[in-house]
Design a protein around this motif. Structure first.
Motif, PDB file in Angstrom:
ATOM      1  N   GLY A   1      -1.463  -5.439   6.576  1.00 34.19           N
ATOM      2  CA  GLY A   1      -0.663  -4.287   6.194  1.00 34.19           C
ATOM      3  C   GLY A   1      -0.274  -4.323   4.721  1.00 34.19           C
ATOM      4  O   GLY A   1      -0.800  -5.121   3.933  1.00 34.19           O
ATOM      5  N   SER A   2       0.648  -3.455   4.355  1.00 31.38           N
ATOM      6  CA  SER A   2       1.040  -3.331   2.957  1.00 31.38           C
ATOM      7  C   SER A   2       2.470  -2.836   2.865  1.00 31.38           C
ATOM      8  O   SER A   2       2.976  -2.162   3.766  1.00 31.38           O
ATOM      9  CB  SER A   2       0.097  -2.352   2.243  1.00 31.38           C
ATOM     10  OG  SER A   2       0.530  -2.098   0.919  1.00 31.38           O
ATOM     11  N   LEU A   3       3.116  -3.146   1.735  1.00 33.20           N
ATOM     12  CA  LEU A   3       4.445  -2.599   1.432  1.00 33.20           C
ATOM     13  C   LEU A   3       4.336  -1.323   0.605  1.00 33.20           C
ATOM     14  O   LEU A   3       5.346  -0.840   0.081  1.00 33.20           O
ATOM     15  CB  LEU A   3       5.292  -3.641   0.692  1.00 33.20           C
ATOM     16  CG  LEU A   3       6.168  -4.556   1.560  1.00 33.20           C
ATOM     17  CD1 LEU A   3       7.291  -3.781   2.235  1.00 33.20           C
ATOM     18  CD2 LEU A   3       5.346  -5.316   2.578  1.00 33.20           C
ATOM     19  N   LEU A   4       3.130  -0.760   0.512  1.00 36.91           N
ATOM     20  CA  LEU A   4       2.921   0.557  -0.049  1.00 36.91           C
ATOM     21  C   LEU A   4       2.376   1.445   1.057  1.00 36.91           C
ATOM     22  O   LEU A   4       1.470   1.040   1.797  1.00 36.91           O
ATOM     23  CB  LEU A   4       1.922   0.527  -1.208  1.00 36.91           C
ATOM     24  CG  LEU A   4       2.326  -0.252  -2.466  1.00 36.91           C
ATOM     25  CD1 LEU A   4       1.162  -0.299  -3.435  1.00 36.91           C
ATOM     26  CD2 LEU A   4       3.541   0.380  -3.133  1.00 36.91           C
ATOM     27  N   ASP A   5       2.917   2.642   1.193  1.00 35.01           N
ATOM     28  CA  ASP A   5       2.348   3.550   2.182  1.00 35.01           C
ATOM     29  C   ASP A   5       1.055   4.147   1.623  1.00 35.01           C
ATOM     30  O   ASP A   5       0.604   3.785   0.530  1.00 35.01           O
ATOM     31  CB  ASP A   5       3.362   4.608   2.624  1.00 35.01           C
ATOM     32  CG  ASP A   5       3.638   5.679   1.579  1.00 35.01           C
ATOM     33  OD1 ASP A   5       2.916   5.746   0.555  1.00 35.01           O
ATOM     34  OD2 ASP A   5       4.579   6.464   1.767  1.00 35.01           O
ATOM     35  N   ASN A   6       0.439   5.036   2.375  1.00 37.83           N
ATOM     36  CA  ASN A   6      -0.828   5.624   1.980  1.00 37.83           C
ATOM     37  C   ASN A   6      -0.588   7.067   1.576  1.00 37.83           C
ATOM     38  O   ASN A   6      -0.369   7.929   2.421  1.00 37.83           O
ATOM     39  CB  ASN A   6      -1.826   5.544   3.140  1.00 37.83           C
ATOM     40  CG  ASN A   6      -3.227   5.978   2.729  1.00 37.83           C
ATOM     41  OD1 ASN A   6      -3.548   5.993   1.548  1.00 37.83           O
ATOM     42  ND2 ASN A   6      -4.040   6.319   3.701  1.00 37.83           N
TER      43      ASN A   6
END
Length: 234
Positions: free
Chosen positions: A37-42
């Motif tokens: 996952g990521s701490l930036l959305d898409n």
């Protein structure tokens, strides 16, 4: 020991440690990056920082859709203009096994005018946030991840304000304390026809987001700080 209790004990001991933590409800969150996952959305090929996390150790009712709506309204936000969100939905991958999922909702600053105030925010700009819940099969912390930012007005095409990610996060934390019923306050607020008190502890997390503007929507730099809130409802 009763045979059923023996069976339960053996079953728990057979679970991976993350499964045990889920059963105990004793984890703030799982780092999305550990599971892809990521701490930036898409958002338009880039991302907005998930710069506030409401801990999975918070009161369980707060982590439900209705309980969180009560909280959002109490601190001065509404779920869209008259309940309608005109902005496009964004997605985030919280590393919980569900991949990219749509936001639970968009909440806009209501300026003390429930229902209509968020319509004013659409026109004049202000604070807003999107929210996702980490509750998939691989990392079910129950934590809520928020992408908080300050928006420009409609004349500026409703884009993020300069330094809007840092400012939005700070305003999000400031509004409740201005209302005087959160952050260790002993005052009450009436929400949904019942008296509730929200007590919040705040912790800075500095190892989840990379500071700077790389990969960040609109190329706006942010300081890399994620605010972890643990909220108790009484």
């Amino acid at each position: 020991m009763h045979p059923l209790l023996i069976f339960v004990a053996l079953a728990v001991n057979a679970l991976p440690i993350t499964e045990v933590l889920r059963a105990q409800g004793s984890v703030d969150y799982f780092d999305p990056r550990e599971r892809g996952g990521s701490l930036l959305d898409n958002s338009a090929g880039l991302g907005e920082p998930l710069n506030v996390i409401i801990s999975g150790k918070s009161s369980p009712q707060l982590l439900t859709p209705s309980g969180f709506l009560d909280y959002a309204q109490a601190i001065g936000f509404s779920d869209g203009c008259l309940g309608i969100n005109s902005s496009g939905r964004q997605q985030a991958n919280l590393g919980d096994g569900r991949g990219l999922v749509d936001e639970m909702g968009v909440f806009r600053q209501s300026f003390g005018i429930p229902g209509l105030g968020s319509c004013l925010e659409v026109l004049t700009g202000g604070n807003h946030f999107r929210v996702w819940k980490q509750d998939g099969p691989d990392a079910n912390s129950g934590a809520l991840f928020l992408a908080v930012s300050q928006e420009e007005n409609l004349a500026h095409k409703h884009t993020i304000a300069p330094d809007g990610y840092n400012i939005g996060r700070c305003v999000f934390l400031l509004l409740p304390s201005m209302k005087g019923f959160i952050h260790f306050s002993d005052k009450f607020v009436e929400v949904a026809k019942s008296l509730k008190r929200y007590t919040t502890t705040i912790q800075d997390i500095t190892n989840l987001l990379e500071p700077g503007s790389q990969g960040v929507n609109h190329g706006i730099s942010q300081d890399g700080i994620v605010k972890l809130l643990t909220i108790t409802v009484s």
